[in-house]
Write an enzyme that holds these catalytic residues in place. Structure first.
Site, mmCIF file in Angstrom:
data_model
loop_
_atom_site.group_PDB
_atom_site.id
_atom_site.type_symbol
_atom_site.label_atom_id
_atom_site.label_comp_id
_atom_site.label_asym_id
_atom_site.label_seq_id
_atom_site.Cartn_x
_atom_site.Cartn_y
_atom_site.Cartn_z
ATOM 1 N N ASP A 1 -1.067 7.015 -6.639
ATOM 2 C CA ASP A 1 -1.961 7.575 -5.626
ATOM 3 C C ASP A 1 -1.076 7.953 -4.439
ATOM 4 O OD1 ASP A 1 -4.421 8.153 -4.173
ATOM 5 O OD2 ASP A 1 -4.088 6.301 -3.070
ATOM 6 N N SER A 2 -1.649 8.657 -3.476
ATOM 7 C CA SER A 2 -0.896 8.979 -2.268
ATOM 8 C C SER A 2 -0.594 7.716 -1.454
ATOM 9 C CB SER A 2 -1.710 9.944 -1.404
ATOM 10 O OG SER A 2 -2.923 9.319 -1.024
ATOM 11 N N CYS B 1 -6.180 9.163 -7.959
ATOM 12 C CA CYS B 1 -6.346 9.938 -6.729
ATOM 13 C C CYS B 1 -7.149 11.189 -7.071
ATOM 14 C CB CYS B 1 -4.965 10.310 -6.198
ATOM 15 S SG CYS B 1 -4.984 11.395 -4.767
ATOM 16 N N GLU C 1 -4.756 4.050 5.689
ATOM 17 C CA GLU C 1 -3.328 3.813 5.433
ATOM 18 C C GLU C 1 -2.691 2.994 6.561
ATOM 19 O OE1 GLU C 1 -1.102 4.482 2.895
ATOM 20 O OE2 GLU C 1 -2.886 4.971 1.734
ATOM 21 N N CYS D 1 -13.006 9.800 -3.111
ATOM 22 C CA CYS D 1 -11.610 9.532 -2.742
ATOM 23 C C CYS D 1 -11.410 8.049 -2.979
ATOM 24 C CB CYS D 1 -11.371 9.871 -1.272
ATOM 25 S SG CYS D 1 -9.787 9.278 -0.630
ATOM 26 N N HIS E 1 -9.577 5.944 -1.683
ATOM 27 C CA HIS E 1 -9.425 5.094 -0.494
ATOM 28 C C HIS E 1 -10.771 4.554 -0.001
ATOM 29 C CE1 HIS E 1 -5.391 6.798 -0.181
ATOM 30 N NE2 HIS E 1 -5.127 5.988 0.823
HETATM 31 N N1 DGL Z 1 -6.859 8.429 -2.634
HETATM 32 C C1 DGL Z 1 -6.733 9.857 -2.507
HETATM 33 C C2 DGL Z 1 -7.947 10.534 -3.179
HETATM 34 O O1 DGL Z 1 -8.592 9.928 -3.995
HETATM 35 C C3 DGL Z 1 -6.512 10.182 -1.068
HETATM 36 C C4 DGL Z 1 -5.948 11.517 -0.859
HETATM 37 C C5 DGL Z 1 -5.123 11.670 0.381
HETATM 38 O O2 DGL Z 1 -4.005 11.169 0.383
HETATM 39 O O3 DGL Z 1 -5.576 12.365 1.303
HETATM 40 O O4 DGL Z 1 -8.252 11.685 -2.939
#
Ligand code: DGL
Length: 274
Positions: free
Chosen positions: A18-19, A81, A160, A192, A194
């Site tokens: 993931d990011s 993600c 984050e 998302c 997150h």
């Molecule tokens: N967890 C990522 C998602 O599901 C976040 C994306 C991001 O880094 O903006 O989209």
């Protein structure tokens, strides 16, 4: 696997990325459903958030992380993600045509089925909502349902930052949830990975009568099916290794997993050059 990616001699594992910390919500569910399968996770913290970037950036990062995970033994890839799935899953499948890949996408179809009043909303990043895959999902599954697509710029950055109780998160939640309350949606998709980390606060802002739907369980179930189909020998007992890495601050990720997930006995590898 094609010749760009010879199979690694390392023990087989599931590679997840993931990011940043969002994919940990998927990892937690994978761990629950597949306790005997080694898991490797990369948080691409130094390059997060993906949601404010374009396709090329997201695709380049995704290919790089996937290549690393494959070299470390990944025989199944989970793109934990929504943003990376929306923009890069096609490129990943084209690069590694024989590698099973599970993507993460807003579950429009189940949300449409779950809604009683025909009004749903999707909370997601700007990049996810702007993607062709998302438009295609709506075209295929949302016919006759009113869908409010609500971008949430800034929310991933605050999550984050690590303080899930911060008042700035509540301020953003209120800004993004107010239009959903006004529209009277009864079902909201967390588009998302997150956002489940702040789910109780989203629920509070939307009201208890609104149902929130996540995707982690379905992603993990699909991963179980594909992993079992690979029929790989595993020598692990119930507690297979769980390896965490980040392109950012390893100590910060270690603190986050201890506080948010209660995983206190894990060390985190730093991958500053990935
Ligand atoms: N967890 C990522 C998602 O599901 C976040 C994306 C991001 O880094 O903006 O989209």
């Amino acid at each position: 696997m094609n010749r760009n990616s010879p199979l690694s001699p390392l023990p087989p594992c599931i590679g997840v990325f993931d990011s940043g910390v969002g994919g940990l919500t998927v990892l937690r569910e994978l761990r629950r459903q597949l306790p005997s399968v080694p898991l490797r996770y990369i948080a691409d913290t130094a390059y997060a958030p993906y949601g404010s970037h374009g396709s090329d950036y997201i695709t380049e990062r995704s290919l790089r992380l996937a290549g690393h995970l494959i070299a470390q033994g990944a025989r199944l890839l989970v793109v934990a993600c929504n943003t990376a799935t929306a923009h890069a899953v096609g490129a990943l499948r084209a690069r590694w045509p024989e590698l099973p890949i599970v993507g993460t996408e807003p579950g429009i179809k189940p949300a449409v089925a779950a809604s009683r009043n025909g009004r749903i909303a999707v909370l997601a990043t700007v990049a996810t909502l702007a993607s062709e895959r998302y438009r295609d999902l709506l075209a295929r599954h949302a016919d006759g349902t009113q869908v409010l697509s609500q971008p949430c710029p800034g929310l991933v950055d605050l999550i984050e930052a690590g303080d899930l109780q911060s008042p700035s998160i509540d301020a953003l939640i209120e800004r993004f949830c107010a239009p959903l309350r006004e529209a009277g949606v009864d079902t909201v998709l967390l588009g998302c990975t997150h956002y489940p980390l702040i789910q109780p606060r989203l629920q509070r802002a939307l009201g208890e009568q609104v149902q929130l739907l996540n995707i982690e369980t379905a992603v993990a179930q699909q991963s179980v099916r594909l992993w079992q189909a690979l029929d790989l020998p595993t020598s692990e007992g119930a507690n297979a290794p769980l390896h965490l890495a980040t392109t950012g601050d390893a100590a910060a990720l270690q603190r986050f997993v201890a506080e948010a997930l209660g995983w206190t006995d894990l060390s985190v590898e730093a991958l500053p050059d990935l």
